[in-house]
Enzyme design. Structure first.
Site, PDB file in Angstrom:
ATOM      1  CB  SER A 166      -0.879   0.049   1.253  1.00 12.71           C
ATOM      2  OG  SER A 166      -1.416  -1.215   1.531  1.00 12.71           O
ATOM      3  CD  GLU A 211      -0.268  -4.424   9.346  1.00 18.05           C
ATOM      4  OE1 GLU A 211       0.807  -5.047   9.524  1.00 18.05           O
ATOM      5  OE2 GLU A 211      -0.873  -4.416   8.271  1.00 18.05           O
TER       6      GLU A 211
END
Ligand SMILES: Cc1cc2nc3c(=O)[nH]c(=O)nc-3n(C[C@H](O)[C@H](O)[C@H](O)COP(=O)(O)OP(=O)(O)OC[C@H]3O[C@@H](n4cnc5c(N)ncnc54)[C@H](O)[C@@H]3O)c2cc1C
Length: 302
Positions: free
Chosen positions: A149, A232
């Site tokens: 990403s 995360e």
């Protein structure tokens, strides 16, 4: 330092010295970092005050009410949520000073070079190799990453690579900070069915990484990566979505932009989906605020 009342006072003094209406966005954010109001639980000198993490909500609410600009957390989420806590935990003093400020202010976007075509769920099976050029030399990295990403926007990447192919797979990995503008880094977008390209393949060919951009000891990359992955989870779970910030956004925009497609049935379905998305968003936001304030969440009541 620091209780909520003291912190509020500090924020108000900061706002008086840097009125959001007349201060350049980047100047405001840089000054906020330097005042220790970026992430209050970080150490002094690195954007924080060494205060309790839960007090961040006090700062954010006061700044938001004053119309202060934010650092666009959705754009720099990988840096904020994953790279920064890992650098804080394992970085040298020099690495912390070099990377944390431009990361938080949003001058430098980060991406995550972990997943590979043959290493997704089984991440420790990764095949990207980092080989040392001489005993004290740079690391030369070769391999391919996928699902990266924001690689197309990123200046820096957190990268894990295999440095010892003879060690058990979790032990032979080392963690690096990779400059995405270095020769040998090639980013290829992966276009989705929606037409957007948020993810990329990243090809690394003889990328030279100096040893002072290694994060943590050689061979301890799996342990360092656990810090990234734990953070995360927290950062994805705590993400704040604006109204129409999820997939409902493109759907609602298409409804507005393409009146010729409208039918009564589609209108009913869109309204139902829109209300469900908004209820989920507000419920998540309320829970996030409760947890930040140290109040029990639903699981605590079971
Ligand atoms: C929105 C999104 C953004 C991402 N961004 C990034 C990024 O920026 N950087 C990055 O490095 N990665 C990124 N990833 C990749 C992600 O972190 C995972 O690596 C990836 O989703 C899982 O790997 P895979 O797709 O190869 O699936 P696989 O590992 O091939 O798994 C496919 C399916 O098989 C199942 N499976 C796998 N192994 C087993 C097993 N042993 N037993 C039973 N079932 C099994 C899995 O549960 C899954 O359902 C992103 C992924 C998504 C969805």
């Amino acid at each position: 330092m620091t209780d909520a009342a003291e912190l509020l006072l500090r924020v108000r003094e900061f706002l008086a010295a840097h009125p959001p209406a007349t201060t350049e966005r980047s100047d405001f954010l840089s000054a906020r970092f330097d005042a220790g109001l970026a992430w209050v639980h970080y150490p002094a000198g690195l954007g924080g005050l060494g205060a309790a993490r839960s007090l961040q909500a006090v700062v954010d609410a006061e700044l938001e009410a004053a119309g202060a600009p934010d650092n666009d957390p959705r754009r720099i989420g990988i840096g904020l949520g994953m790279a920064a806590p890992t650098i804080l935990a394992y970085g040298t003093e020099e690495q912390k000073r070099r990377f944390l400020r431009p990361l938080w202010v949003g001058e430098e976007v980060w991406c995550q070079l972990f997943s590979e075509p043959g290493a997704g769920s089984d991440l420790a099976a990764l095949g990207t190799r980092a080989v040392r050029d001489g005993a004290d030399g740079d690391w030369i990295v070769n391999g391919q990453k996928v699902w990266t990403s924001s690689a197309h926007l990123a200046r820096w990447a957190i990268l894990i690579a295999r440095t010892d192919p003879d060690a058990p797979k979790h032990r032979g990995i080392t963690y690096f900070l990779c400059d995405m503008t270095d020769p040998g880094v090639e980013v290829r977008p992966l276009r989705q069915i929606t037409g957007e390209a948020e993810f990329n393949e990243v090809f690394l060919t003889d990328v030279r990484i100096p040893d002072d951009r290694r994060l943590g000891p050689v061979g301890e990359g799996w342990k360092v990566a656990q810090t990234t992955l734990m953070n995360e989870r927290v950062s994805i779970g705590g993400m704040r979505l604006p109204r129409e910030g999820g997939m409902i956004g493109p759907v609602a925009r298409t409804w507005r932009d393409r009146p010729e497609l409208r039918t009564h049935e589609l209108h009913q379905r869109l309204l139902t989906l829109w209300v469900e998305a908004e209820v989920a968003r507000l419920t998540g936001e309320r829970l996030r605020q409760q947890l930040a304030a140290g109040q029990p969440g639903p699981r605590d009541r079971v």
